[in-house]
Design an enzyme around this catalytic site. Structure first.
Site, mmCIF file in Angstrom:
data_model
loop_
_atom_site.group_PDB
_atom_site.id
_atom_site.type_symbol
_atom_site.label_atom_id
_atom_site.label_comp_id
_atom_site.label_asym_id
_atom_site.label_seq_id
_atom_site.Cartn_x
_atom_site.Cartn_y
_atom_site.Cartn_z
ATOM 1 N N PHE A 1 -10.893 -8.805 12.632
ATOM 2 C CA PHE A 1 -12.052 -8.867 11.744
ATOM 3 C C PHE A 1 -12.787 -10.193 11.969
ATOM 4 C CE2 PHE A 1 -14.284 -9.383 7.697
ATOM 5 C CZ PHE A 1 -14.858 -8.123 7.567
ATOM 6 N N ASP B 1 -3.012 -10.358 8.776
ATOM 7 C CA ASP B 1 -4.095 -10.053 7.842
ATOM 8 C C ASP B 1 -3.913 -8.601 7.394
ATOM 9 O OD1 ASP B 1 -6.383 -9.436 6.438
ATOM 10 O OD2 ASP B 1 -7.772 -10.259 7.921
ATOM 11 N N TYR C 1 -9.800 -6.442 -2.832
ATOM 12 C CA TYR C 1 -10.900 -5.576 -3.245
ATOM 13 C C TYR C 1 -11.042 -4.293 -2.438
ATOM 14 C CZ TYR C 1 -13.044 -8.586 0.347
ATOM 15 O OH TYR C 1 -13.295 -9.309 1.482
ATOM 16 N N LYS C 2 -10.210 -4.076 -1.441
ATOM 17 C CA LYS C 2 -10.308 -2.836 -0.669
ATOM 18 C C LYS C 2 -9.454 -1.767 -1.361
ATOM 19 C CE LYS C 2 -11.267 -5.405 3.589
ATOM 20 N NZ LYS C 2 -12.719 -5.207 3.602
ATOM 21 N N ARG D 1 -17.126 4.949 9.553
ATOM 22 C CA ARG D 1 -15.747 4.873 9.054
ATOM 23 C C ARG D 1 -15.617 5.697 7.773
ATOM 24 N NH1 ARG D 1 -13.770 -1.128 8.378
ATOM 25 N NH2 ARG D 1 -15.408 -1.052 6.811
#
Length: 402
Positions: A130, A200, A225-226, A374
């Protein structure tokens, strides 16, 4: 689709929704779209506003600063860490939610990892990481005068240059394609090379069993928050195993990480245990939101969450094969579901236009340049009926853009 030829597909979607006991959780979430973007930002539970009002009106407004001590606010970074631990395969006392961003938490972990190997010059990062991971790794390398290797062949470079590697940073799920990386095998390869493994977990936590303790992971971070659903910019978590907690030397040394924070001493004396990973005063309301989001995930358990997510993903591919099979030629993710995380990716022309067209039809996904869409299958607020409807919207969107 694997259903009776005489059964209407919409009826079959409803049957699957009703047959899975986890479908009942979808009613708990506040969203007016088919939310297939949980790998970016999950929706809130509908009861969140009541929980925040309870804390604001019943604790903050009434007790003010006393609530830090009387209502457990001061301990929340550690108690939420312990609460999160079963979803990560960690033991109590190994996870802290210090209230920092994912970026600052990763910075803290990477510097600490390099300091554990002061005689090694190389910081290894997977090229497909990322962007934040790449940016932070570059900053850490410049700060500590280390060589940064952004690797196109991570496993090969780890084998070939292992004795030079201080720390190796990667992720269990590719943020673009959803492809999985084996945590235990990669961590073992890091240890064989004498390197510190840093993970990560942002695109895996809450949807994929991780088994951090069993895999002997050294350091790990992840956002809240995902799939964890803690809200926009929810604080990140930090994992440090017991064997390293007395050894890690974090660069961010705020007063909440002090062994005796209320002595207000002039020099930093690091706390023992996982509290060493704390920094400054945490954002209380953000912690409350994350704490509230974790309850249904823990109620279900990580293995059932994984089972449900896999089932939804496979059903999406079934529905797509039925409606518009040519789109499956653009599948950018592994076809084997065990090799995927919680999302998959399709290559389509003009992916951003497809994303916009889907949103107009009430379906939330996201595009990644140049040509990826996605689709995430968060297990508690996505249903089989929604998946069936989403594939119809996708078919219509692609056709409308031709």
């Amino acid at each position: 689709m694997t259903t009776d030829a005489h059964v209407d597909p919409g009826t079959e979607a409803r049957r699957r929704t009703e047959a899975d006991p986890l479908s009942r959780y979808a009613r708990e979430y506040a969203t007016d779209v088919i939310h297939l973007n949980g790998n970016s930002l999950g929706p809130p539970r509908a009861s969140l506003t009541g929980e925040l009002d309870r804390v604001v009106s019943g604790q903050w407004a009434r007790k003010h600063v006393r609530a830090w001590f009387e209502d457990g606010w001061l301990d929340l970074p550690r108690t939420i860490g312990d609460k999160l631990s079963p979803l990560l395969g960690a033991h109590p006392g190994q996870v802290v939610v210090a209230g920092e961003t994912t970026s600052t938490t990763l910075f803290n972990a990477l510097v600490a990892a390099c300091r554990l190997r002061p005689d090694r010059a190389l910081l290894l990062v997977e090229a497909g990481a990322f962007p934040t991971d790449l940016y932070i790794a570059d900053s850490v390398a410049r700060l500590l005068d280390r060589e940064l290797l952004i690797s196109q062949g991570f496993d090969d470079d780890l084998r070939e240059r292992g004795p030079e590697v201080a720390a190796a940073l990667t992720a269990p799920v590719d943020f673009r394609t959803g492809e999985r990386r084996d945590i235990a095998a990669t961590t073992a390869a890091c240890h064989a090379a004498g390197a510190i493994s840093v993970w990560d977990l942002s695109h895996a936590a809450g949807v994929l069993p991780l088994d951090l303790a069993a895999a002997r992971v050294d350091l790990a971070i992840g956002c809240g928050y995902k799939y964890l659903g803690g809200g926009p910019g929810a604080p990140a978590f930090l994992y440090v195993p017991d064997r390293l907690q007395s050894l890690v030397d974090f660069p961010l040394t705020g007063w909440h990480g002090h062994a005796r924070p209320f002595e207000m001493g002039p020099t930093f004396d690091p706390a023992t245990g996982i509290d060493r990973g704390r920094t400054g005063t945490p954002p209380l309301l953000s912690l409350i939101a994350l704490d509230h989001a974790l309850d249904p995930l823990l109620d279900v358990g990580i293995h059932e969450l994984r089972r449900r997510s896999l089932d939804l993903g496979e059903y999406f591919l079934e529905c797509l094969a039925y409606r518009r099979p040519e789109l499956l030629r653009g599948l950018a993710s592994p076809r084997d579901p065990e090799r995927r995380g919680g999302h998959l990716a399709l290559r389509v022309p003009d992916a951003e236009a497809v994303e916009s067209a889907l949103l107009e039809r009430g379906v939330l996904v996201d595009a990644r340049p140049p040509d990826l869409v996605r689709i995430a299958f968060a297990p508690l607020y996505v249903t089989h009926e929604q998946v069936w409807r989403a594939t119809g919207a996708l078919s219509d969107s692609v056709e409308g853009l031709r």
